[in-house]
Design a protein around this motif. Structure first.
Motif, mmCIF file in Angstrom:
data_model
loop_
_atom_site.group_PDB
_atom_site.id
_atom_site.type_symbol
_atom_site.label_atom_id
_atom_site.label_comp_id
_atom_site.label_asym_id
_atom_site.label_seq_id
_atom_site.Cartn_x
_atom_site.Cartn_y
_atom_site.Cartn_z
ATOM 1 N N GLY A 42 0.785 -1.225 0.000
ATOM 2 C CA GLY A 42 0.000 0.000 0.000
ATOM 3 C C GLY A 42 0.817 1.276 0.000
ATOM 4 O O GLY A 42 0.257 2.369 0.120
ATOM 5 N N LYS A 43 2.120 1.149 -0.119
ATOM 6 C CA LYS A 43 2.976 2.338 -0.091
ATOM 7 C C LYS A 43 3.790 2.432 -1.373
ATOM 8 O O LYS A 43 3.948 1.460 -2.099
ATOM 9 C CB LYS A 43 3.901 2.301 1.124
ATOM 10 N N ALA A 92 8.894 -5.068 3.927
ATOM 11 C CA ALA A 92 8.694 -4.651 2.546
ATOM 12 C C ALA A 92 9.370 -5.658 1.625
ATOM 13 O O ALA A 92 10.145 -6.504 2.078
ATOM 14 C CB ALA A 92 9.288 -3.257 2.306
ATOM 15 N N VAL A 93 9.067 -5.528 0.347
ATOM 16 C CA VAL A 93 9.876 -6.204 -0.669
ATOM 17 C C VAL A 93 11.018 -5.262 -1.009
ATOM 18 O O VAL A 93 10.788 -4.082 -1.305
ATOM 19 C CB VAL A 93 9.056 -6.538 -1.922
ATOM 20 N N TYR A 94 12.222 -5.785 -0.930
ATOM 21 C CA TYR A 94 13.420 -4.996 -1.199
ATOM 22 C C TYR A 94 13.959 -5.360 -2.578
ATOM 23 O O TYR A 94 14.179 -6.539 -2.871
ATOM 24 C CB TYR A 94 14.481 -5.250 -0.129
ATOM 25 N N TYR A 95 14.168 -4.339 -3.390
ATOM 26 C CA TYR A 95 14.717 -4.502 -4.725
ATOM 27 C C TYR A 95 16.073 -3.802 -4.792
ATOM 28 O O TYR A 95 16.275 -2.767 -4.146
ATOM 29 C CB TYR A 95 13.812 -3.850 -5.770
#
Length: 127
Positions: A42-43, A92-95
């Protein structure tokens, strides 16, 4: 072809640590920047840490300063993100992303336009 391979995510309790790795292959330039960018549910995506390949200068998001450390091993073309004192809001998902137009230092991470992205690795911090 340039490829970024991110790894190291997982589930950790608040206060714990994780180390993420971003292995780059196919890069034909010596001057670039790699950032870790995260996206929580959602961010919007936000860069949390960046490092320049030319002089190893770094930049951090204010909320992670003092807790996260970005380093690089240029010989291995791998960038690491050591995350300590993790908080639930770090979930979070970290890329990892590479901007090949950055040269002579870290420049302006807020203006980066990423040329390549890794696949993302999920970091979950439980309270």
């Amino acid at each position: 072809d340039v490829q970024l391979q991110a790894s190291g995510g997982g589930l950790v309790q608040a206060g714990g640590s994780l180390r993420l790795s971003c292995a780059a292959s196919g890069l034909t330039v010596d001057d670039y920047a790699i950032c870790w960018v995260r996206q929580a549910p959602g961010k919007e995506r936000e860069a949390v840490a960046c490092i320049s390949s030319s002089d190893a200068s770094t930049w951090y998001l204010a909320s992670v300063k003092g807790r996260f450390t970005i380093t690089s091993d240029n010989a291995k073309k791998t960038v690491y993100l050591q995350m300590n004192s993790l908080k639930p809001e770090d979930t979070a998902v970290y890329y990892c992303g590479a901007d090949l137009r950055v040269n002579n230092g870290i420049g302006r991470p807020d203006l980066y336009e990423y040329d390549y992205w890794g696949q993302g690795t999920l970091v979950t911090v439980s309270s």
